[in-house]
Design an enzyme around this catalytic site. Structure first.
Site, PDB file in Angstrom:
ATOM      1  N   ASP A  99      10.759  -3.501  85.041  1.00 27.12           N
ATOM      2  CA  ASP A  99       9.330  -3.656  85.335  1.00 27.12           C
ATOM      3  C   ASP A  99       8.545  -2.637  84.535  1.00 27.12           C
ATOM      4  OD1 ASP A  99       6.795  -3.973  87.017  1.00 27.12           O
ATOM      5  OD2 ASP A  99       8.164  -5.357  87.993  1.00 27.12           O
ATOM      6  N   HIS A 159       3.539  -1.325  89.817  1.00 29.13           N
ATOM      7  CA  HIS A 159       4.124  -2.631  90.114  1.00 29.13           C
ATOM      8  C   HIS A 159       5.626  -2.554  90.364  1.00 29.13           C
ATOM      9  CE1 HIS A 159       5.387  -6.807  89.083  1.00 29.13           C
ATOM     10  NE2 HIS A 159       4.247  -7.120  89.669  1.00 29.13           N
ATOM     11  N   SER A 214       5.753 -11.875  91.921  1.00 32.75           N
ATOM     12  CA  SER A 214       6.371 -10.559  91.708  1.00 32.75           C
ATOM     13  C   SER A 214       6.907  -9.972  92.993  1.00 32.75           C
ATOM     14  CB  SER A 214       5.338  -9.575  91.152  1.00 32.75           C
ATOM     15  OG  SER A 214       5.180  -9.722  89.788  1.00 32.75           O
TER      16      SER A 214
END
Lengths: 206, 611
Positions: free
Chosen positions: B176, B211, B401
């Protein structure tokens, strides 16, 4: 990725650029860089939305140059380089700038810039740029020694063997068009299974 | 966590399709309190094979009250009528027997045990303080910022699985934008994360966002440690690779094969940009890397690659994503707290299953960890929709996600209970045990293999408990076979402009594949506008799978041409044919649904995977 809008109108008078790919055996980017030899098999005008191509496997993919965009890479070498400066300053790896000319127009120059392309022929195509390097898939019966010899013969520097099945290696090139040229050149010789630029591609979290 | 003012309206017939808290609860006596006249607390209710305890339900009328002694020592509920018969209820000092009321909803359920079970319920409720907000793990009807209650039971059903597995011994790689390896609620393997900025082992802390850290929390935040949140596989270990800091082709391939000898699962919540409707092929080197992982990882059993299906609905389909539609990855879509598709979650014939990414922070997203301190999405002060004073956590994570690492966590549970599972076994188990969410959705069909499938939901939402139970006794599926065939198009087929579909048939014979797992379809067309085309593949069993629809492409919200993306050839992937036989006629239908542009179908072929 950071996209910036420049407010200064840049002068593009000197932005016409033609570069070439020589036959593979001679297509050493270092030579092309230093003496700017132009043998017209690959012509490029960075002020127009020129359509060109690259290879992925045996598939030829169309890409369209974005003459108003330039990619700047945080590292001053290829993406394979180790740049502690970048790590410490936490700069983004790539910054796409609008309306800024390429700092260097010479093919193969040691620049941290690259022209920007869009994948395919849609105006919305994925942004792509060339941080340096070529990914080469050698024939499966080639030994590591043979590959090293091939690289040496062609004055290429192998940076890395990818940890994937087959004979996948990364060859070093500077950022920019020379990466695309070198990849296409190697591929078109037929000596290898495939050769593709080590693209930076616009990628997002989901 | 249910606010006191909350009253959840639920159709009576669905009242007890619930997942409930600890079955070890001691049942309180059935009672009605005049202070809350619209509700009743019921000691025990038997329904089907389960006994529910301490049910707090709302009702709107009393149908009847018995005159004599109670006829049962438990309460019963009739889903067909919505009537609840209470054997004995206390109202102040008075006691009434055989009271029948019409219930309108349920507020909470204390526990459930199988009737006649010799063991108590195995549900585990972690002591992490924010677990109560993690509706994706246990949906008790929590509300989001929008104050709309979630649908009770719309969750991963993982609390019932934790007695069997929590991810011990499993290592998950989070690929990521980075990973906060020092986060208080993560169990990160020291020294084994990779920093692509320096291209070395090191600290992959993000330069661009939180994230990856939030994804890691959903997969495997430490659980039952009394702080923060709970991950699905809360005893699994993690490493982080900050690929999104340097997304080059070589690193794309490198990241999904890094440390194959120690990683079991690679969680991937990224890809080409969404919302633009473009076809995005994946690179051959990346494909080869995935093939390497599924064939050599875990001592040949294959590592598991989870992949976010994409957030680009309605313009985008996951079918267009050459990574999410690849045979070696498990494409995961997102549901909201009602169990229906998140507004952004992309449909696709490649979609395997669903988990929970919620909608948006302004409505109801999911709770997970955030980068330590004021960096990240929650600084602990400025966003009133997020946790104030808790900057290490956020309730604003969403997207496919978010759903994807949840399935990485479930996969970790499966591998813990049965280390012999191959990656294909994991895929099959997830599909076979998935729950048919949003059951009235019109796209649900039963494929030729007997599986319920839906372009929006794949095989349905993953049921962790069911998957873990299945894994315990799962027999490995046989070695995979492949078979290929190409259309014999001596001359390209004209695609009539804005007219009837052009069809082409491939007959596959003697493949030896009696149960399909996946199908690749490669299509080449010189049509200049792929956005005009609806392309559908119909299997020999008659299952129709949409590959493209007539759609617009977008550049910064401006409609633009999608271009001639099929001119170079494009591979699509179909996972919704599991269990069908491969042999027979495969029909490709290409219809031009808009006037002006014309083109031809030049070539197409299929590659079937199965056993």
């Amino acid at each position: 990725m950071v996209i910036e809008q420049e407010t200064i109108n840049m002068n593009h008078n000197n932005s016409n650029f033609t570069c070439t790919v020589r036959p593979t055996a001679l297509s050493r980017w270092s030579i092309n860089t230093s003496i700017g030899i132009l043998i017209a098999t690959f012509s490029f005008n960075v002020t127009a939305e020129t359509t060109t191509h690259y290879y992925d496997g045996n598939t030829q993919h169309a890409i369209k140059l974005q003459p108003n965009l330039v990619a700047e890479f945080a590292s001053n070498a290829s993406a394979q380089a180790r740049s502690t400066e970048n790590a410490n300053t936490k700069r983004p790896f790539v910054t796409i700038r609008k309306n800024v000319p390429l700092a260097s127009r010479a093919a193969g120059s040691a620049t941290s810039q690259s022209p920007v392309f869009r994948e395919g022929d849609s105006p919305a195509g994925r942004l792509m740029a060339l941080p340096g390097g070529v990914i080469v898939n050698f024939k499966p019966d080639w030994t590591d020694d043979q590959i090293q010899l091939w690289a040496k013969t062609h004055s290429y520097v192998i940076k890395q063997k990818l940890n994937i099945l087959g004979n996948w290696y990364v060859i070093d090139t500077p950022p920019g068009l020379i990466s695309l040229q070198t990849a296409n050149d190697i591929h078109e010789t037929g000596e290898v299974l495939s050769a593709s630029p080590n693209w930076w591609k616009q990628t997002v979290t989901r | 966590m249910l606010p006191k003012s909350f009253i959840f309206k639920l159709p009576a017939a669905a009242l007890f399709a619930l997942t409930v808290s600890s079955g070890k609860n001691v049942a309180a006596s059935t009672a009605w309190d005049p202070a809350t006249p619209d509700r009743v607390t019921v000691s025990t209710i038997d329904l089907g094979n389960n006994r529910y305890t301490n049910v707090v339900a709302t009702f709107n009328s009393v149908i009847s009250i018995g005159n004599g002694a109670p006829t049962h020592n438990y309460d019963s509920y009739d889903p067909a009528t919505g009537l609840l018969t209470i054997s004995t209820i206390k109202v102040g000092t008075a006691t009434y027997n055989d009271v029948v009321i019409a219930i309108t909803g349920v507020i909470s359920v204390g526990g459930v045990t199988p009737i006649n079970a010799t063991e108590p319920s195995t549900e585990i409720i972690p002591n992490d303080p924010l677990f109560a907000d993690q509706w994706h793990l246990k949906n008790t009807g929590q509300t989001g910022i929008d104050r709309v209650a979630g649908k009770i039971g719309e969750d991963l059903n993982v609390s019932q699985a934790w007695a069997s597995a929590t991810g011990k011994g499993i290592q998950i790689a989070i690929i990521d934008d980075g990973l906060d390896i020092h986060h208080e609620d993560l169990n990160v393997v020291a020294g084994k994360s990779w920093n692509y900025i320096t291209n070395t082992y090191g600290d992959p802390s993000s330069t661009i966002g939180s994230h990856g850290t939030s994804c890691a929390g959903l997969a495997a935040a430490k659980g039952n440690n009394g702080i923060g949140v709970t991950g699905v596989a809360y005893n699994a270990k993690q490493v982080g690779y900050n690929l999104l800091s340097v997304t080059t082709s070589s690193f794309d391939a490198d990241s999904v094969t890094k440390d194959l000898q120690s990683n079991h699962i690679y969680s991937n919540s990224y890809g080409a940009a969404d919302n633009n409707g473009l076809l995005e092929p994946s690179a051959e080197a990346w494909q080869q890397a995935i093939d390497t992982g599924i064939s050599t990882g875990r001592q040949g059993k294959g590592v598991i690659y989870t992949w976010a299906a994409g957030n680009g609905a309605p313009e985008d389909r996951s079918d267009y994503d050459g990574q999410a539609n690849y045979q070696g990855v498990l494409a995961i879509g997102s549901l909201n707290d009602q169990g229906t598709k998140s507004s952004y979650s992309e449909p696709g014939s490649n979609l395997l299953a669903m988990a929970y990414g919620g909608e948006y922070c302004s409505s109801h997203a999911v709770t997970t960890i955030d980068i330590t301190g004021i960096e990240g999405s929650n600084d602990g002060t400025s966003n009133p929709e997020d946790y104030i004073g808790q900057p290490n956590y956020t309730r604003c994570m969403n997207g496919t996600s978010a759903a994807t690492p949840e399935i990485s966590g479930v996969a970790a549970l499966l591998l813990e209970v049965n280390p012999a599972l191959s990656w294909r076994d994991v895929r099959a188990i997830l599909a076979q045990t998935a729950r048919k969410n949003d059951p009235t959705h019109s796209d649900w069909i039963t494929n030729g293999g007997g599986f319920h499938i839906n372009h929006n939901y794949g095989y349905g939402v993953v049921d962790a408990a069911a998957a873990v139970n299945s894994a315990k006794t799962w027999k490995n599926i046989p070695a995979q076979k492949t078979a290929t065939a190409s259309a014999n198009l001596t001359t390209p087929l004209t695609i009539a402009d804005n007219n009837a579909a052009t069809t082409s048939i491939i007959k596959l014979s003697n493949s030896g594949i009696h149960k399909l797992e996946f199908v690749d379809i490669n299509i080449t067309s010189n049509h200049p506008e792929v956005g005009d085309l609806k392309i559908t593949l119909t299997s020999p069993a008659g299952t129709s799978s949409t590959l493209t629809t007539v759609h617009d492409c977008k550049l910064e919200d401006i409609t633009v041409s999608c271009g001639s993306s099929l001119n170079d050839g494009m591979r699509f992937g179909v996972v919704r044919l599991m269990g069908e036989a491969a042999d027979g006629n495969w029909t490709l239908s290409v219809r031009d649904g808009r006037p002006r542009d014309t083109g031809k179908l030049i070539a197409w072929n299929i590659k079937a995977y199965g056993y």
